[in-house]
Design a protein around this motif. Structure first.
Motif, PDB file in Angstrom:
ATOM      1  N   CYS A 117      33.717   7.294 -48.335  1.00  0.00           N
ATOM      2  CA  CYS A 117      33.217   6.376 -49.346  1.00  0.00           C
ATOM      3  C   CYS A 117      34.390   5.609 -49.947  1.00  0.00           C
ATOM      4  O   CYS A 117      35.450   6.194 -50.197  1.00  0.00           O
ATOM      5  N   ASN A 147      40.939   5.515 -57.285  1.00  0.00           N
ATOM      6  CA  ASN A 147      39.668   6.094 -57.751  1.00  0.00           C
ATOM      7  C   ASN A 147      39.855   7.277 -58.683  1.00  0.00           C
ATOM      8  O   ASN A 147      38.953   8.105 -58.826  1.00  0.00           O
ATOM      9  N   ILE A 194      29.429  -0.135 -59.223  1.00  0.00           N
ATOM     10  CA  ILE A 194      28.754   0.643 -58.180  1.00  0.00           C
ATOM     11  C   ILE A 194      27.261   0.717 -58.443  1.00  0.00           C
ATOM     12  O   ILE A 194      26.452   0.595 -57.543  1.00  0.00           O
ATOM     13  N   PHE A 254      30.264   6.481 -53.479  1.00  0.00           N
ATOM     14  CA  PHE A 254      31.163   7.312 -54.278  1.00  0.00           C
ATOM     15  C   PHE A 254      30.965   8.766 -53.867  1.00  0.00           C
ATOM     16  O   PHE A 254      29.978   9.106 -53.205  1.00  0.00           O
ATOM     17  N   VAL A 292      36.919   7.831 -61.022  1.00  0.00           N
ATOM     18  CA  VAL A 292      35.556   7.552 -60.564  1.00  0.00           C
ATOM     19  C   VAL A 292      34.793   8.851 -60.372  1.00  0.00           C
ATOM     20  O   VAL A 292      35.237   9.745 -59.676  1.00  0.00           O
ATOM     21  N   LEU A 351      30.723   4.398 -63.531  1.00  0.00           N
ATOM     22  CA  LEU A 351      30.262   3.814 -62.266  1.00  0.00           C
ATOM     23  C   LEU A 351      29.890   2.349 -62.468  1.00  0.00           C
ATOM     24  O   LEU A 351      30.166   1.499 -61.634  1.00  0.00           O
ATOM     25  N   TYR A 402      34.748   4.405 -52.965  1.00  0.00           N
ATOM     26  CA  TYR A 402      35.089   4.829 -54.329  1.00  0.00           C
ATOM     27  C   TYR A 402      35.172   6.354 -54.409  1.00  0.00           C
ATOM     28  O   TYR A 402      34.367   7.009 -55.059  1.00  0.00           O
ATOM     29  N   ASP A 403      36.142   6.895 -53.700  1.00  0.00           N
ATOM     30  CA  ASP A 403      36.260   8.350 -53.590  1.00  0.00           C
ATOM     31  C   ASP A 403      37.732   8.703 -53.409  1.00  0.00           C
ATOM     32  O   ASP A 403      38.397   8.147 -52.528  1.00  0.00           O
TER      33      ASP A 403
END
Ligand SMILES: *[C@@H]1O[C@H](CO)[C@@H](O)[C@H](O)[C@H]1NC(C)=O
Ligand SMILES: *[C@@H]1O[C@H](CO)[C@@H](O)[C@H](O)[C@H]1NC(C)=O
Length: 388
Positions: free
Chosen positions: A325, A219, A38, A357, A222, A33, A327-328
């Protein structure tokens, strides 16, 4: 094994007992992260460590009940109310594999206990959290059927809980968002039950045809949901095992003619350009063997992949709230469903967490350890509910 990230939710279940082991995971995930900018690694570890034990809630009556054959936990505000309350059917996330109602007043509380309490308190709603059957022991459609059954039962007995039949919402995060979308579609066609007022889909997983959409490519590594894990969970739910995972990931699990048929709904072309700037490589259509397709063909059922429902169903859906989100991996599932709803005249409130995320909503109440974006997302959900 240390590198098996799927056990993280298990560790959360054992809240107060977090071992050195879990801190190790947290450090690993936190590092990733941090690399994405993030949050810092340390704040992530603290978030994992900071999850705590809950006692009784001074503002809520909390009871465990059975709706038909499905265990539920109901959260009812204690304060007297002049009018009937809103009702919220809540389906927890956890890849159809994790999550439970847990026990009250012990260390073993559920991953979503705080979330349900917060929603019930802040939106002054009666919340029903559903302990649906989990994969891999119980395959599709067990979870969907439990959620549907419990919802039907609730809708038939609203008066008993002081709930306004005109203000019942279904809500879920991640796999629970998938279940909420599926239940919502099924109930949309039912004239014998009160019509749902709204659906709230929090980073939902809505399709299994394409695990190479831009959000999947961007991502893939992630936390808390890796690309491979997303496909793995879908297969666990579908079949109780992850055979054909490789084919599913590369996209050789669905024949090209069927993919083309659904391309109007499941395609990177329907993702706005601004979501491709972080990187996206178009993919060619791959062939698929009959044997592979046979294993996964139920991916084309809307009760499993709600993005594939016909327009006639989508048109009947209630007002919707979708949280995504950046970052998803599931971001684009949400974006594609938003487009389908809007194209069919359904009102959508969309809340996008630029710095969010997957799973971030569960961090909202970890005090100074929480992620501000998680709280912002949750506040937007509560505000939406209060507007109904
Ligand atoms: C619950 O689901 C089962 C099928 O799984 C069905 O036979 C039953 O009628 C359902 N109950 C209600 C109240 O809908
Ligand atoms: C995986 O699930 C499929 C579908 O239920 C089944 O046919 C297959 O035998 C299972 N494979 C393994 C290795 O268990």
């Amino acid at each position: 094994y240390l590198y098996n990230y799927s056990i993280l939710p298990f560790l959360w279940k054992a809240q107060g007992l977090l071992s050195e082991l879990s801190v190790l995971f947290a450090f690993e995930q936190g590092k990733i992260l941090e690399n994405f900018g993030i949050c810092t690694q340390v704040s992530f570890v603290r978030y994992v460590q900071g999850r705590k034990t809950l006692g009784a809630d001074p503002k809520l009556f909390i009871k465990d009940l059975w709706f038909e054959k499905v265990p539920v936990r109901i959260y009812q505000p204690k304060a007297p109310s002049a009018s009937q309350r809103r009702g919220v059917m809540f389906f927890h996330g956890g890849g159809w594999v994790f999550g439970s109602l847990g026990k009250i007043c012990t260390r073993n509380i559920s991953t979503h206990e705080e979330l349900c309490r917060f929603i019930a308190r802040e939106s002054e709603s009666v919340v029903v959290s559903v302990g649906y059957r989990l994969a891999p022991e119980h395959k599709y459609p067990a979870a969907y059927e439990d959620c549907l059954n419990a919802s039907q039962h609730f809708l038939q007995h609203l008066q008993h809980y002081g709930v306004d039949p005109a203000r019942v919402t279904v809500c879920g995060d991640s796999a629970g968002g998938n279940l909420a979308a599926a239940v919502s579609q099924t109930l949309a066609g039912r004239s014998d039950l009160p019509r749902l007022r709204a659906q709230i889909l929090i980073y939902p997983g809505l399709q299994a045809l394409d695990f190479n959409l831009p959000s999947y490519q961007q991502n893939r590594g992630v936390p808390l949901l890796f690309r491979e894990r997303a496909a793995f969970y879908m297969l666990q739910y579908l079949n109780g095992n992850a055979t054909k995972l490789e084919e599913v990931l590369e996209g050789s699990h669905i024949p090209p003619d069927i993919k083309l048929k659904y391309q109007k709904w499941v395609s990177p072309d329907n993702i706005p350009e601004e979501f491709k700037v972080r990187g996206y490589k178009p993919r060619v259509l791959l062939d698929c063997t009959t044997e592979v397709y046979e294993t996964v063909k139920r991916f084309c059922e809307p009760t499993l992949c709600p993005l594939l429902a016909e327009d006639t169903i989508i048109q009947q859906l209630p007002e919707s709230f979708i949280l995504t989100c950046e970052y998803d991996v599931l971001r684009d599932d949400g974006l594609l469903y938003k487009k389908r709803l809007e194209d069919n005249g359904v009102q959508v409130t969309w809340y996008h967490l630029e710095d969010g995320f997957h799973g971030i909503i569960n961090s909202f109440n970890s005090g100074w350890l929480s992620f501000p974006a998680g709280k912002r997302g949750l506040d937007s959900i509560v505000n939406f509910l209060r507007s109904l």
